[in-house]
Design an enzyme around this catalytic site. Structure first.
Site, PDB file in Angstrom:
ATOM      1  NE  ARG A  21      -3.863  -2.209   1.098  1.00 32.70           N
ATOM      2  CZ  ARG A  21      -4.552  -2.479   2.336  1.00 32.70           C
ATOM      3  NH1 ARG A  21      -4.687  -1.516   3.164  1.00 32.70           N
ATOM      4  NH2 ARG A  21      -5.417  -4.377   2.105  1.00 32.70           N
TER       5      ARG A  21
ATOM      6  CD  GLU B   9     -12.055 -12.000   5.988  1.00 33.72           C
ATOM      7  OE1 GLU B   9     -11.696 -11.587   5.163  1.00 33.72           O
ATOM      8  OE2 GLU B   9     -11.377 -12.224   7.046  1.00 33.72           O
TER       9      GLU B   9
ATOM     10  CE  LYS C 141     -13.639  -8.465   6.291  1.00 36.08           C
ATOM     11  NZ  LYS C 141     -12.106  -8.512   7.250  1.00 36.08           N
TER      12      LYS C 141
ATOM     13  CB  SER D 230     -14.293  -3.887   0.521  1.00 31.87           C
ATOM     14  OG  SER D 230     -12.576  -4.140   0.672  1.00 31.87           O
ATOM     15  N   GLY D 231     -12.977  -6.828  -0.546  1.00 31.79           N
ATOM     16  CA  GLY D 231     -12.896  -7.697  -2.072  1.00 31.79           C
ATOM     17  C   GLY D 231     -11.609  -6.779  -3.112  1.00 31.79           C
ATOM     18  N   GLY D 232     -11.317  -6.269  -2.334  1.00 32.89           N
ATOM     19  CA  GLY D 232     -10.959  -5.368  -3.927  1.00 32.89           C
ATOM     20  C   GLY D 232     -11.730  -4.665  -4.429  1.00 32.89           C
TER      21      GLY D 232
ATOM     22  NE  ARG E 282      -8.409  -4.949  -0.522  1.00 32.81           N
ATOM     23  CZ  ARG E 282      -8.086  -5.805  -1.076  1.00 32.81           C
ATOM     24  NH1 ARG E 282      -7.605  -5.652  -2.909  1.00 32.81           N
ATOM     25  NH2 ARG E 282      -9.140  -7.104  -1.147  1.00 32.81           N
TER      26      ARG E 282
END
Length: 364
Positions: free
Chosen positions: A43, A188, A230, A272-274, A304
């Site tokens: 990041r 998750e 999740k 959010s998975g990208g 993210r």
């Protein structure tokens, strides 16, 4: 014949249930700030900032020291081991700053993935050895929930029956150990968006995975009222050429959950998975407006999709504190509104918020 040996006392159950409900109360969700050193490095590299402990600390300090009103949008924050013991510029522990805002502190507990031999590059999760002792220490050090990420992929012969069963059982074992030590487990099982599959295929796989996870949780005597889920939203693979509306994503997602997740679970906090920041918010809003029965709170656990605009605004410069914190607060509020089905899309929200955050084979 199944014999019942109580796994938890009524006091333990009450405490776990109250913590789980508190995290997702009134449109609140979770900030996932548990990126590993390596992931945080990726990041920072994008904004041309060196990956040092001090730079990681400085960025997270900006997120954690925003105005106390953030607690109306953020109910919990997941920390990485390093961050649980870091302090702000005045020497105050981050975990204490969060607790004073009424935010529940969580900790990443899995130790990454390991290959499952004999499969098409599928994985299981590491970290069960010594987990009980780590949970006890983290509880003592201020954490009240844990997170464990299992990864399943859609590909040729994937996910295999072995991968589904192995990851479901590992998640259940982790959840049981967490609860024994007073931590609410976030479960998750992520079906990652890599691939060209359509949304219908993702829905089918997600249902199979979730059904296996809840069977395993039941087998391991996990107290569902003291857990949070999740999951991935049901979306097409990132390389799929067919595009779906937020309403279509919502219908497929809530249908899959409705078929597999018991109503005893207090909250479902999507990853959010990208997705871009804006897409993650729009999809969550559509999910909460979906005209199907929804017995659980439907909220967010975004990394993210809560941090991208803030990271871009910061750029590693202390003088950008105000714009960085404003960018983070804006996304936190937007997702809190979406968790109540009250988000209104105001056209363009800036380049950072509409940019895809997808990374193939993403690891935390």
């Amino acid at each position: 014949m199944a014999h019942q040996f109580p796994a938890l006392t009524s006091e333990q159950k009450k405490a776990l249930s109250e913590t789980a409900r508190r995290i997702v109360a009134n449109g609140k969700g979770i900030l996932a700030a548990d990126e590993s050193v390596g992931t945080m490095g990726n990041r920072l590299q994008r904004i041309k900032v060196e990956n040092t402990e001090e730079n990681r600390r400085q960025f997270r300090e900006l997120l954690f020291t925003v105005d106390s009103s953030v607690s109306q949008s953020i109910g919990g924050v997941i920390l990485f081991h390093e961050t649980l013991y870091q302090k702000d510029g005045q020497g105050k522990l981050f975990r204490d700053i969060l607790k004073e805002k009424g935010i529940v502190v969580g900790i990443k507990l899995d130790q990454g993935v390991a290959p499952l031999a004999g499969t098409n590059k599928e994985t299981t999760v590491q970290g069960l050895d010594g987990l009980s002792e780590r949970c006890a220490q983290y509880k003592k050090d201020g954490a009240d929930f844990g997170k464990w990420r299992a990864v399943l992929k859609i590909d040729n012969q994937c996910p295999s029956h072995l991968a589904i069963q192995e990851n479901a059982n590992t998640l259940a074992r982790y959840a049981s150990i967490c609860q024994q030590n007073g931590l609410v487990p976030i479960v998750e099982p992520e079906v990652i968006p890599d691939g060209s599959h359509d949304m219908e295929h993702c829905q089918y796989v997600t249902e199979k995975v979730l059904a296996a996870v809840y069977k395993a949780l039941n087998d391991h005597h996990v107290y569902l009222e003291g857990t949070l889920l999740k999951p991935n939203m049901v979306t097409a693979g990132h390389a799929c050429t067919k595009k779906y509306t937020p309403e279509q994503v919502a219908m497929a997602t809530v249908t899959a959950l409705h078929r597999t997740v018991p109503a005893a679970v207090p909250g479902i906090c999507f990853l959010s998975g990208g997705m871009s920041e804006e897409d993650a918010t729009l999809n969550l809003n559509a999910i909460n407006l979906c005209p199907l029965p929804k017995p659980w709170k439907l909220s967010f656990s975004y990394g993210r999709a809560l941090q991208a605009s803030a990271l871009a605004a910061w750029g590693g410069k202390a003088e950008n504190k105000k714009t960085t914190q404003e960018a983070f607060m804006k996304r936190a509020l937007a997702n809190s509104q979406a968790a109540k089905g009250q988000y209104v899309h105001m056209g363009s929200s800036g380049s950072a918020s509409t940019q895809s955050l997808f990374t193939a084979s993403y690891t935390y």
